[in-house]
Design a protein around this motif. Structure first.
Motif, PDB file in Angstrom:
ATOM      1  N   THR A   1      81.619  22.865  26.493  1.00 24.86           N
ATOM      2  CA  THR A   1      82.012  24.091  25.796  1.00 24.86           C
ATOM      3  C   THR A   1      83.361  23.966  25.097  1.00 24.86           C
ATOM      4  OG1 THR A   1      82.996  24.990  27.817  1.00 24.86           O
ATOM      5  CG2 THR A   1      80.709  25.571  27.381  1.00 24.86           C
ATOM      6  N   MET A   2      83.968  22.779  25.168  1.00 25.08           N
ATOM      7  CA  MET A   2      85.227  22.596  24.440  1.00 25.08           C
ATOM      8  C   MET A   2      84.928  22.459  22.953  1.00 25.08           C
ATOM      9  SD  MET A   2      88.171  19.698  24.900  1.00 25.08           S
ATOM     10  CE  MET A   2      89.124  20.649  26.070  1.00 25.08           C
ATOM     11  N   THR A   3      85.621  23.246  22.145  1.00 26.67           N
ATOM     12  CA  THR A   3      85.402  23.184  20.702  1.00 26.67           C
ATOM     13  C   THR A   3      86.706  22.831  19.997  1.00 26.67           C
ATOM     14  OG1 THR A   3      85.824  25.553  20.615  1.00 26.67           O
ATOM     15  CG2 THR A   3      83.515  24.855  20.694  1.00 26.67           C
TER      16      THR A   3
ATOM     17  N   GLN B   1      91.058  18.191  19.580  1.00 28.57           N
ATOM     18  CA  GLN B   1      91.221  18.088  21.030  1.00 28.57           C
ATOM     19  C   GLN B   1      90.050  17.412  21.743  1.00 28.57           C
ATOM     20  OE1 GLN B   1      91.982  21.892  22.792  1.00 28.57           O
ATOM     21  NE2 GLN B   1      90.082  22.822  22.079  1.00 28.57           N
ATOM     22  N   SER B   2      88.837  17.490  21.208  1.00 29.61           N
ATOM     23  CA  SER B   2      87.728  16.827  21.907  1.00 29.61           C
ATOM     24  C   SER B   2      87.951  15.306  21.938  1.00 29.61           C
ATOM     25  CB  SER B   2      86.388  17.178  21.254  1.00 29.61           C
ATOM     26  OG  SER B   2      86.405  16.836  19.890  1.00 29.61           O
TER      27      SER B   2
ATOM     28  N   ASN C   1      90.918  28.620  21.080  1.00 30.62           N
ATOM     29  CA  ASN C   1      90.244  27.549  21.822  1.00 30.62           C
ATOM     30  C   ASN C   1      91.148  26.340  22.079  1.00 30.62           C
ATOM     31  OD1 ASN C   1      90.368  26.468  19.289  1.00 30.62           O
ATOM     32  ND2 ASN C   1      88.221  25.848  19.173  1.00 30.62           N
ATOM     33  N   HIS C   2      92.367  26.377  21.564  1.00 29.82           N
ATOM     34  CA  HIS C   2      93.294  25.263  21.783  1.00 29.82           C
ATOM     35  C   HIS C   2      93.756  25.216  23.246  1.00 29.82           C
ATOM     36  CE1 HIS C   2      96.589  22.436  20.971  1.00 29.82           C
ATOM     37  NE2 HIS C   2      97.291  23.193  21.792  1.00 29.82           N
ATOM     38  N   ALA C   3      93.557  24.086  23.902  1.00 29.86           N
ATOM     39  CA  ALA C   3      93.933  23.945  25.322  1.00 29.86           C
ATOM     40  C   ALA C   3      95.314  23.314  25.437  1.00 29.86           C
ATOM     41  CB  ALA C   3      92.916  23.087  26.045  1.00 29.86           C
ATOM     42  N   GLY C   4      96.080  23.786  26.416  1.00 33.03           N
ATOM     43  CA  GLY C   4      97.351  23.142  26.717  1.00 33.03           C
ATOM     44  C   GLY C   4      98.464  23.557  25.782  1.00 33.03           C
TER      45      GLY C   4
ATOM     46  N   ALA D   1      90.515  23.370  31.140  1.00 30.59           N
ATOM     47  CA  ALA D   1      90.247  22.645  29.900  1.00 30.59           C
ATOM     48  C   ALA D   1      89.347  21.438  30.175  1.00 30.59           C
ATOM     49  CB  ALA D   1      91.559  22.191  29.259  1.00 30.59           C
ATOM     50  N   TYR D   2      89.604  20.733  31.275  1.00 29.45           N
ATOM     51  CA  TYR D   2      88.735  19.594  31.614  1.00 29.45           C
ATOM     52  C   TYR D   2      87.323  20.071  31.933  1.00 29.45           C
ATOM     53  CZ  TYR D   2      92.332  15.984  31.556  1.00 29.45           C
ATOM     54  OH  TYR D   2      93.280  15.089  31.147  1.00 29.45           O
TER      55      TYR D   2
END
Lengths: 455, 455
Positions: free
Chosen positions: A433-435, A366-367, A336-339, A425-426
């Motif tokens: 839904t970003m965790t 990340q949130s 779930n890690h973005a970027g 991600a945005y």
């Protein structure tokens, strides 16, 4: 005094003509790279099969303080540099802070980040050596894009191993690299022994940076006219990225400023190592003492929770060993890690400086990082890359501390890039839904258990 | 003389503090807007229900030569302007042309284009009038993004009707607008009478700019605190965009240059009208005589194949009538057309100047346009928007003519934006699935048949 402008640019004459090598001013050097077979320190020549020769010499050079930027690289820099030093008036107003916030914005080029600074150097030296092609890996895609651009300019073929999950999620990044003529292969792939071995173990793996590195090295070793390149971690990368800090310092001098605090995101260290370079020189030589703060993802916390130990730089364990803060070369950040900022280790130079107390580090989920990034986008009108959001977060925290204490500190942070290829991600952030994932000690132990035994 | 720098920036002090109104120097004015019911010329007040009042006055103002840029708008401009004037040394070298090629690059902001210049003006005046919200339409997405950013800054709510086919193809553009707090509705929608009527006729329509305009106007008319905005075509838009030409002229003066040829892409005319503004003044007042060349898509050729006639500005036929080069308000470019420049009409100011021989126009198929764009990306290291590729194509043609004749002409073109949200089109170009469509005379006749009968 007149109001400080929103943006400060150097003229082309004011642009640095030399890179700065922090190692020349370090009281103690980081431990040497070791041959993983013999555990003996490596010499520049030992690396010639992997990197082009001049870059190997730079990698090992701990004494030359300034290194001339080749004229061809200076000319390349002038196509997209100098990057602006921007006063974040609107963010300051929104936060209600007495702090003065500046950011060095490296995103105004098609690679979307600072990565182009080192890509130019690597492509140039490869061309100079008479090589015809390069290989590399890319995760979020910024480095691969940057090297594609530089190779198009200097006339080199390029193969990019793109971490498979990123390859699938970012077809547009791939299309940009293809526009510049690069050949993109999802990693792990069946084009290398290491890729085939990893696929045999786990056919559904989404890949990792460490694995893509192994594949890119393997491919480059098979061709005498080809070498491997890496966009972060290495000393040669920090050297080229010193242009960021050198420009920043000159720009701040032009407006009569000097930072009390320097904040940068940290994955492998390429941006922060570059941004802090000229200021770290002041710190190492006793001329000034700014605080330097690294901000890393809580999901990949090499500074804040890693071990300072010798480790491989890749998953396939074919690279030399470097002593650095590391989570272990088997570590892969949760899906779930973005970027970017997902590398298991950290630049040996930064690791040593952190270990010796010249720098601080924090980690953040990340949130929270995206909260900061969206606030920044709305106030400063630039949509940051997920990586850059970490630095934004760190700068905002420092500015809010100033609001509490009433101190008008000067904060400089690195806005490494733009998020135009990270909108998925945005979207997750917007639709809730970003965790976050903060690895447990037990999860981290798996990576540590795999560390090579040295001495 | 020293070598001309790659990039020329104005200082913040040198930035224009007034917009320039070309109409004040035009020998003849374009025909007035007409009320579609009475066919009587409209006054500024007649437009108050649609646009905010100051913009209505600007729309009708043919005498005030310079109009002060409000300080708040100047401050906003300083966050992303001045935009650089760039010497295309690498492109010149690649073409082997004696021509000197310059481009004004408007893509270094998160909207990705010059559209932000007019968005700032519209949001500011709306706020000043005490309005709370705006509506608009967007096709390729640049205008919607720009207005989202400006509304976030000035504190206004925004509803964007996004042409449905674009809404479906560009989820990431939508995500950027949402980051800035805008509400995005695919058009045609069931939220308006016009949308419902169009859907009833053709439930599967991909929508059109003209239809989205109708919906945005209808929604704005239903709320006293809301007004409609349009990102091109209008006089008020060209006025705000004059910042491009004013900055370009000052920058060229700084380096001792003046363009022989000015090239811009043309859809509704916002960019070219802005870029040429200060140079057209010289032309209108006899001080200089640069050639001015509009480049439009062969699939939407309003200048080169349209009629100079009164027409509606929207598909729903609720707007005033404007005399302009038009393909008819029913015209919709073929589905394979990538990017913007898909409006059926053309700025009345540009139409008049073209009609009176002050400008030239060419049209070109998109595959050729992308050839030019990819060549530009590889040489100048900036990946252009599909719209901007038209201007790149035009500039390259002129540079190649210079190569034939040996003349060292000075070419200035407008690089309106970046293609980061248009990679689907580049992917089609790379994989060979990009096709061209040049409408037949018979196809165009359908649009002409629908032109309103005036006089």
């Amino acid at each position: 005094m007149a109001k400080i402008p929103y943006k400060t640019y150097l003229t082309e004459e004011e642009m640095p003509k030399q890179w700065y090598n922090m190692r020349a001013d370090m009281k103690e050097q980081h431990d040497p790279m070791l041959n993983p077979g013999t555990l003996k320190p490596m010499k520049a020549e030992d690396l010639y099969p992997v990197f082009c020769e001049e870059l190997c010499r730079q990698e090992m050079d701990s004494t030359t303080r300034y290194i001339d930027i080749p004229e061809e690289v200076q000319a390349f820099y002038k196509m997209y540099r100098p990057s602006p030093l921007i006063r974040a008036y609107e963010l300051e107003k929104k936060l209600g802070t007495p702090a003065k916030i500046y950011f060095k914005f490296e995103g105004n080029n098609t690679s979307g980040s600072h990565k182009l600074n080192a890509a130019a150097s690597m492509a140039y030296y490869a061309k100079e050596q008479g090589l015809t092609s390069l290989t590399t890996e890319t995760g979020a895609g910024q480095w691969g894009t940057a090297l594609s651009m530089a190779c198009a300019h200097f006339g080199l073929d390029l193969t990019v191993f793109m971490v498979k999950v990123s390859f699938q999620q970012k077809p547009f990044r791939k299309a940009v690299m293809e526009t510049y003529g690069a050949n993109i292969i999802p990693s792990p792939s069946d084009t290398t022994n290491i890729g085939r071995a990893i696929l045999a173990k786990d056919p559904n793996t989404g890949g990792s940076l460490g694995c893509a590195i192994s594949e890119a090295i393997e491919l480059s070793m098979a061709d005498d006219n080809c070498r491997y390149t890496l966009g972060s971690v290495l000393n040669q990368v920090l050297l080229a990225q010193s242009i960021i800090g050198l420009e920043s310092k000159i720009a701040m001098e032009k407006i009569g400023e000097y930072p009390d605090i320097i904040v940068g995101c940290a994955g492998g260290g390429s941006n922060l190592g570059g941004l802090m370079s000229a200021f770290m020189q002041d710190k190492l030589t006793g001329k000034a003492d700014p605080r330097i703060v690294a901000v890393e993802p809580a999901s990949c916390p090499s500074f804040t929770r890693g071990k300072y130990a010798y480790d491989f730089c890749d998953t396939g364990r074919i690279t030399p060993l470097a002593r650095m803060y590391t989570l272990g070369s088997d570590f892969i950040p949760s899906a779930n890690h973005a970027g970017g900022l997902r590398y298991h280790g950290m630049s040996p130079i930064l690791s040593k400086l952190y270990h010796d107390g010249y720098m601080e580090a924090i980690s953040v989920e990340q949130s929270k990082v995206f909260d900061a990034g969206v606030l920044f986008a709305k106030t400063e009108q630039i949509l940051p890359a997920p990586e850059s959001n970490h630095a934004v977060y760190g700068a905002i925290q420092e500015a809010l501390k100033c609001k509490e204490t009433g101190e008008a500190k000067t904060i400089l942070f690195g806005l490494t890039g733009t998020g135009y290829f990270d909108m998925k991600a945005y979207m997750q952030y917007h639709d809730g839904t970003m965790t976050d994932h903060v690895p447990t000690d037990k999860e981290l132990q798996i990576g540590f258990d795999g560390l090579p035994k040295v001495d």
